[in-house]
Design a protein around this motif. Structure first.
Motif, short mmCIF file in Angstrom:
data_model
loop_
_atom_site.label_atom_id
_atom_site.label_comp_id
_atom_site.label_asym_id
_atom_site.label_seq_id
_atom_site.Cartn_x
_atom_site.Cartn_y
_atom_site.Cartn_z
N ALA A 67 -17.86 45.25 8.59
CA ALA A 67 -17.38 46.30 9.64
C ALA A 67 -17.97 47.17 10.28
CB ALA A 67 -16.17 46.84 9.00
N PHE A 68 -18.92 47.72 9.44
CA PHE A 68 -19.75 48.78 9.74
C PHE A 68 -21.33 48.53 9.61
CE2 PHE A 68 -15.81 50.77 8.13
CZ PHE A 68 -15.45 50.97 9.11
N TYR A 80 -3.93 39.10 15.84
CA TYR A 80 -5.21 39.69 15.92
C TYR A 80 -5.04 40.93 16.76
CZ TYR A 80 -7.66 35.26 15.13
OH TYR A 80 -8.12 33.92 14.51
N ASN A 137 -13.21 37.18 9.38
CA ASN A 137 -13.37 36.74 10.61
C ASN A 137 -12.53 37.27 11.74
OD1 ASN A 137 -15.08 34.25 10.34
ND2 ASN A 137 -13.46 33.79 8.79
N ASP A 138 -11.72 38.19 11.48
CA ASP A 138 -10.92 38.71 12.55
C ASP A 138 -11.85 40.03 13.08
OD1 ASP A 138 -9.29 36.86 11.55
OD2 ASP A 138 -7.93 38.31 10.84
N ILE A 139 -12.65 40.41 12.18
CA ILE A 139 -13.42 41.66 12.76
C ILE A 139 -14.87 41.35 13.12
CG2 ILE A 139 -14.49 43.41 11.35
CD1 ILE A 139 -12.44 44.08 9.46
N LYS A 148 -8.06 26.82 12.93
CA LYS A 148 -8.95 27.95 12.11
C LYS A 148 -8.06 28.19 10.62
CE LYS A 148 -12.20 29.86 15.16
NZ LYS A 148 -12.50 31.21 15.84
N LEU A 154 -11.31 45.55 17.91
CA LEU A 154 -11.83 46.03 16.59
C LEU A 154 -13.27 46.65 16.79
CD1 LEU A 154 -10.27 43.66 14.03
CD2 LEU A 154 -9.84 46.11 14.49
N ILE A 169 -10.52 49.72 12.73
CA ILE A 169 -10.86 48.83 11.81
C ILE A 169 -10.23 49.20 10.25
CG2 ILE A 169 -12.78 47.97 10.38
CD1 ILE A 169 -14.66 47.98 12.49
N ARG A 209 -17.33 31.17 10.54
CA ARG A 209 -16.12 30.91 11.50
C ARG A 209 -16.01 29.71 11.42
NH1 ARG A 209 -18.12 34.44 16.60
NH2 ARG A 209 -17.16 36.28 15.92
N VAL A 259 -10.55 29.08 7.57
CA VAL A 259 -11.45 30.11 7.92
C VAL A 259 -10.74 31.48 8.31
CG1 VAL A 259 -13.07 30.38 9.96
CG2 VAL A 259 -12.93 28.45 8.88
N THR A 260 -9.66 31.30 8.90
CA THR A 260 -8.75 32.83 8.91
C THR A 260 -7.42 32.60 8.34
OG1 THR A 260 -8.25 34.38 10.66
CG2 THR A 260 -7.75 32.03 11.31
N LYS A 261 -6.90 33.61 8.01
CA LYS A 261 -5.78 33.55 7.16
C LYS A 261 -4.38 33.88 8.12
CE LYS A 261 -3.90 34.77 2.54
NZ LYS A 261 -3.77 35.65 1.47
N TYR A 267 -6.50 48.46 10.62
CA TYR A 267 -6.46 47.01 10.71
C TYR A 267 -6.35 46.57 9.06
CZ TYR A 267 -6.57 41.95 11.69
OH TYR A 267 -6.51 40.71 11.57
N GLU A 325 -10.56 38.27 3.38
CA GLU A 325 -9.49 37.67 4.01
C GLU A 325 -9.53 37.96 5.69
OE1 GLU A 325 -5.80 39.26 2.44
OE2 GLU A 325 -6.48 38.15 0.59
N VAL A 326 -10.21 39.03 6.12
CA VAL A 326 -10.19 39.47 7.28
C VAL A 326 -11.37 39.51 8.06
CG1 VAL A 326 -8.01 40.89 7.22
CG2 VAL A 326 -10.32 41.99 6.84
#
Lengths: 462, 260
Positions: free
Chosen positions: B168-169, A14, B257-259, A68, A18, A24, B98, A73-75, A27, B254-255
């Motif tokens: 993201a934005f 992670y 949830n990370d953002i 997750k 961000l 971003i 999530r 839900v996340t990769k 990333y 893919e990302v």
């Protein structure tokens, strides 16, 4: 169908911050950054059919990230995940319920979100309603539900998705005791149907009781994987060893990483040695806890030279059994005693040095007086009592709280509640009528800027 | 595109449930209920009748101005409602994202389908107006599914990009209303394409909504097949938009949830 979950060398990276455009984009392009951290680091395990598999660890250990990843839900960033069968993730359930729709309408909506077909839902409708105990409120929009009813509805739907793999995150905190019993019965039924249940929990008793096997995570890495009770026992033991003295139980100590705490223990010894402590001296430590500082003193002093007191017997035991055992210091025969009244004269000994690190910050005025009177009786003439405290330079003129800094984060000390701050004049006043004389040595390198007091016993008794 | 369709098909029950419960929830505790689907295009039409027809005296290709504008307005409303609900949909449903996995494009398609239901209702009024103005329906109306499909492909592609970038934005959702307003003026909603000077016509028709709106007008009002050249541009752009949009969406998914 036989269901199983296998993770092979799975890692998840992670990025902390961000927020801005550059971060971003970086990333997305998978550029490395100093703000990256591994929430899960090279994790490999298999959960077998018919097994309740527990995952334990402190906050931030990576438990939820594992769930997750399994829930898709996340990769994962690296590694492979094999999941055979339908997965139902009960992670903070209830997110899909629509507040304006009735309970009945929500059963169909949330059921569909959890992957059930309409036909399936019609068949299971009665069972769901029954399980949720919400029959009289089915035509009421769920925004009028109490939070308990809300969770019960969501849980009842989710558990009826008939998954092959059930992921649960602290789920059993839902509802009252009868409802929890029902949930446990359902889990047991799943186990007998050869399904996989993966349970993340802080309730160690529950994990020990329910889980066939368990995984202990720390900083995203596997510390131990094995039979449920064995892992929980090892974890409990390690955690109690980690617990600092009860007298220094303000939260930031516990968050403190091992290395830094150990360093602080070493710093305590260095300070005393610089102020004249020699191996043949006798030292009394007040509030010694689980011996984070104590181990250094014991190692330095001759056998029998260390006396430690704390009001929490469990901490002393942990210190003795884990810390001293590991370092092979038991033959140095330290004297450890649990007491909450500072009755140190009961040792029948006098001391060259007395040490109280992070003790006064938790004591009320009368307790400090009690402590000082007792120390006065056991200190050798010319002996010294070092104690740390938070300073309130204005004393009685400033009764409000003070905000302090430690490693960039802030905390507060108070005039009349724990953690306390005091002023030098108060300590002078406390010393009146004793043979002690107090001075403030000021900062001595404590990370939270606890200052150092020295009480010197006059070579004669008045 | 095949993957997109199979994903949708596999989750058709969920899609159905999401669309249906959204519509149900929307009309609970509302007096006008389903009538709201007509209000927006109708209100815009009435205002435009006054401003563009009575005050500015815009031509309307010999059709009564109200029906001329309304034909385009319901198509425009379909676009604007879809975009304004689909673009922020990922961010709005973040708590769901999530916790449960299903293809994220479901959110986009759900919102577009809801707008499509509104479109259907608004189209009933259009038929009523045709009867009122005694304009007969022609066989050309059979082209309706074709034009509608092109519009749907285009909107889906655009919504996919908008939604994923908006994660993201958030500027995207913020700027969207302004973009839609300018875009509406740059499309032949309130005026006929014949008002555009010929030397600008090519550049003008690069706007995919031009071919689509003109197409609707020819099949509803003129009773002729849509202009092939205009519609071909729209189709090409729609497919391009969709392919690029879905590719971007899949990478972003893919990302997500990370953002957030």
């Amino acid at each position: 169908m036989s269901s199983a979950v296998t993770l092979e060398h799975v890692s998840k990276r992670y990025r902390k911050n961000l927020k801005n455009f550059r971060n971003i984009i970086g990333y997305l392009l998978r550029l490395p950054s100093p703000q990256d951290f591994w929430a899960v680091d090279d994790l490999t395990f298999t959960a077998r059919p018919g097994e309740i598999f527990g995952i334990i660890g402190q906050n931030g250990a990576g438990k939820s990230t594992v769930l997750k990843i399994l829930a898709r839900v996340t990769k994962q960033t690296r590694g492979t995940v094999h999941v055979t069968g339908r997965v139902a993730a009960l992670i903070e359930i209830g997110a899909g319920l629509h507040p304006d729709l009735t309970g009945e309408e929500n059963i169909f909506l949330y059921g569909a979100i959890m992957g059930m077909s309409r036909k399936e839902l019609r068949q299971k409708f009665d069972a769901i309603v029954d399980f949720s105990e919400l029959a009289p409120w089915l035509q009421t929009p769920v925004r009028f539900y109490s939070s308990g009813m809300f969770l019960r509805l969501a849980f009842a739907i989710a558990i009826h998705t008939d998954p092959d793999i059930l992921l649960m995150d602290e789920i059993l905190a839902v509802g009252d005791e009868p409802f929890q019993k029902k949930c446990l019965a359902k889990m047991d039924a799943y186990r007998r149907q050869n399904k996989v249940i993966i349970l993340v929990s802080h309730n160690l008793g529950q994990v020990a009781r329910l889980c066939n096997r368990a995984l202990w995570l720390e900083n995203g890495r596997s510390v131990m994987l094995g039979e449920g009770t064995a892992v929980v026992n090892a974890y409990t033991k390690a955690m109690s060893a980690k617990t600092q003295g009860l007298m220094s139980d303000i939260p930031w100590y516990r968050r403190e990483v091992d290395g830094a705490w150990d360093e602080l223990g070493k710093k305590q010894l260095d300070f005393l040695v610089a102020h004249g402590l020699q191996p043949h001296h006798r030292l009394l430590e007040i509030g010694c806890g689980s011996l984070r500082g104590g181990v250094h003193f014991i190692e330095f002093l001759a056998p029998g030279g260390y006396y430690g007191v704390d009001k929490e017997a469990a901490l002393l035991a942990a210190g003795k059994e884990v810390e001293l055992e590991q370092k092979g210091l038991l033959q140095k025969a330290p004297t450890l005693k649990a007491m909450d009244d500072f009755n140190v004269p009961a040792f029948g000994q006098t001391f060259d040095y007395v040490w109280a690190h992070a003790v006064f910050i938790h004591l009320s005025l009368n307790h400090i007086i009690q402590c000082l009177m007792n120390v006065d009786r056991v200190l050798k003439p010319g002996g010294k009592f070092y104690a740390t405290f938070f300073e309130n330079p204005e004393g009685k003129q400033q009764l409000g709280p003070r905000v302090r800094q430690r490693d960039g984060s802030s905390f507060t000390t108070y005039f009349s509640k724990n953690p306390y701050h005091y002023d030098l004049a108060t300590f002078r006043w406390m010393c009146e009528g004793t043979s002690l004389q107090v001075e403030n040595l000021g900062d001595w390198g404590h990370p939270a800027h606890q200052q150092m007091l020295v009480f010197t016993k006059r070579p004669y008794v008045r | 595109m095949i993957q997109f369709c199979t994903n949708l098909y596999r989750h058709r029950e969920l899609l159905h449930e999401l669309v249906w419960s959204n519509i149900k929830a929307r009309y609970k505790q509302s007096i006008l209920g389903i009538g709201w689907a007509i209000v927006q295009p109708l209100a815009l039409m009435l205002v435009s009748v006054f401003i563009f027809s009575q005050v500015a005296k815009f031509p309307s290709d010999h059709f009564p101005y109200p029906i001329f504008a309304y034909t385009a307005l319901i198509a425009w409303t379909l676009l604007s409602t879809s975009l304004s609900s689909a673009v922020p949909s990922l961010v709005n449903n973040i708590s769901l994202l999530r916790k449960v996995y299903f293809p994220r494009e479901i959110f986009i398609v759900t919102n577009i389908l809801i707008a499509l239901v509104d479109y259907g209702i608004a189209a009933v009024l259009l038929v009523g107006m045709l009867v009122f103005y005694r304009i007969p329906l022609h066989a050309a109306i059979l082209y309706l599914p074709v034009i509608l499909l092109i519009q749907l492909i285009f909107m889906t592609g655009l919504s996919l990009v908008g939604a994923i970038v908006n994660v993201a934005f958030r500027d995207i959702a913020r700027g969207l209303p302004i973009l839609l307003q300018i875009w509406m003026l740059a499309s032949p909603v309130f005026y006929p394409i014949s008002m555009i000077p010929p030397q600008w016509r090519f550049w003008y028709s690069l706007n995919p909504m031009v071919g689509i709106i003109e197409g609707y007008r020819s099949i509803w009002l003129d009773g002729t097949a849509p202009a092939v050249d205009l519609l071909a541009i729209s189709l090409l752009e729609a497919v391009l938009m969709f392919v690029v949009g879905y590719a971007l969406f899949c990478r972003g998914e893919e990302v997500v949830n990370d953002i957030v």
